[in-house]
Design a protein around this motif. Sequence first.
Motif, PDB file in Angstrom:
ATOM      1  N   VAL A  52      76.127   1.816 -34.151  1.00 24.74           N
ATOM      2  CA  VAL A  52      74.969   1.508 -33.296  1.00 24.74           C
ATOM      3  C   VAL A  52      74.555   0.048 -33.484  1.00 24.74           C
ATOM      4  CG1 VAL A  52      72.514   2.000 -32.949  1.00 24.74           C
ATOM      5  CG2 VAL A  52      74.143   3.872 -33.170  1.00 24.74           C
ATOM      6  N   GLY A  53      74.528  -0.403 -34.728  1.00 21.59           N
ATOM      7  CA  GLY A  53      74.195  -1.801 -34.991  1.00 21.59           C
ATOM      8  C   GLY A  53      75.200  -2.755 -34.377  1.00 21.59           C
ATOM      9  N   LEU A  54      76.480  -2.373 -34.420  1.00 20.61           N
ATOM     10  CA  LEU A  54      77.518  -3.203 -33.810  1.00 20.61           C
ATOM     11  C   LEU A  54      77.323  -3.307 -32.305  1.00 20.61           C
ATOM     12  CD1 LEU A  54      80.188  -4.760 -34.096  1.00 20.61           C
ATOM     13  CD2 LEU A  54      81.363  -2.589 -33.767  1.00 20.61           C
ATOM     14  N   VAL A  55      77.019  -2.195 -31.655  1.00 19.37           N
ATOM     15  CA  VAL A  55      76.803  -2.215 -30.208  1.00 19.37           C
ATOM     16  C   VAL A  55      75.581  -3.060 -29.853  1.00 19.37           C
ATOM     17  CG1 VAL A  55      76.163  -0.751 -28.247  1.00 19.37           C
ATOM     18  CG2 VAL A  55      77.982  -0.038 -29.784  1.00 19.37           C
ATOM     19  N   VAL A  56      74.505  -2.920 -30.616  1.00 22.69           N
ATOM     20  CA  VAL A  56      73.306  -3.734 -30.358  1.00 22.69           C
ATOM     21  C   VAL A  56      73.618  -5.213 -30.561  1.00 22.69           C
ATOM     22  CG1 VAL A  56      70.992  -4.278 -31.217  1.00 22.69           C
ATOM     23  CG2 VAL A  56      71.662  -1.913 -30.874  1.00 22.69           C
ATOM     24  N   GLY A  57      74.356  -5.530 -31.613  1.00 20.67           N
ATOM     25  CA  GLY A  57      74.728  -6.913 -31.864  1.00 20.67           C
ATOM     26  C   GLY A  57      75.602  -7.490 -30.766  1.00 20.67           C
ATOM     27  N   LEU A  58      76.546  -6.695 -30.270  1.00 24.47           N
ATOM     28  CA  LEU A  58      77.395  -7.164 -29.172  1.00 24.47           C
ATOM     29  C   LEU A  58      76.581  -7.397 -27.906  1.00 24.47           C
ATOM     30  CD1 LEU A  58      80.593  -5.006 -29.686  1.00 24.47           C
ATOM     31  CD2 LEU A  58      80.360  -7.471 -30.015  1.00 24.47           C
ATOM     32  N   MET A  59      75.592  -6.537 -27.651  1.00 23.13           N
ATOM     33  CA  MET A  59      74.731  -6.746 -26.485  1.00 23.13           C
ATOM     34  C   MET A  59      73.934  -8.038 -26.613  1.00 23.13           C
ATOM     35  SD  MET A  59      73.458  -2.845 -25.588  1.00 23.13           S
ATOM     36  CE  MET A  59      71.812  -3.383 -25.612  1.00 23.13           C
ATOM     37  N   VAL A  60      73.401  -8.307 -27.808  1.00 21.04           N
ATOM     38  CA  VAL A  60      72.654  -9.550 -28.029  1.00 21.04           C
ATOM     39  C   VAL A  60      73.564 -10.753 -27.852  1.00 21.04           C
ATOM     40  CG1 VAL A  60      71.469 -10.913 -29.804  1.00 21.04           C
ATOM     41  CG2 VAL A  60      70.921  -8.503 -29.516  1.00 21.04           C
ATOM     42  N   TRP A  61      74.774 -10.664 -28.377  1.00 21.31           N
ATOM     43  CA  TRP A  61      75.731 -11.767 -28.255  1.00 21.31           C
ATOM     44  C   TRP A  61      76.091 -12.020 -26.796  1.00 21.31           C
ATOM     45  CZ3 TRP A  61      81.170 -11.519 -27.118  1.00 21.31           C
ATOM     46  CH2 TRP A  61      81.820 -12.738 -27.281  1.00 21.31           C
TER      47      TRP A  61
END
Length: 76
Positions: A52-61
């Motif tokens: 979940v953190g990875l997906v949120v981070g990719l969205m921010v990026w």
Amino acid sequence: MRAFLIPMLIGIILGALGGFAAIQGRGSVDIGGMSFEGWTGIWIVIAIMGCVGLVVGLMVWLLSRALKIAQQIDRS
């Protein structure tokens, strides 16, 4: 790189805390009708929260990248 690494690490840490809390509170982690006990349950919660953190981070990026491209187009 840092944009999705930090949320992923936060997700992993929160997953570990959530896994420990679930184990101490009920003795197991219940996911989708299945019950996992001990370290298996903790590692499953850590993995889910890390993803979940990875997906949120990719969205921010992706959002920051899109805003940079839009800013460059606007200047020209």
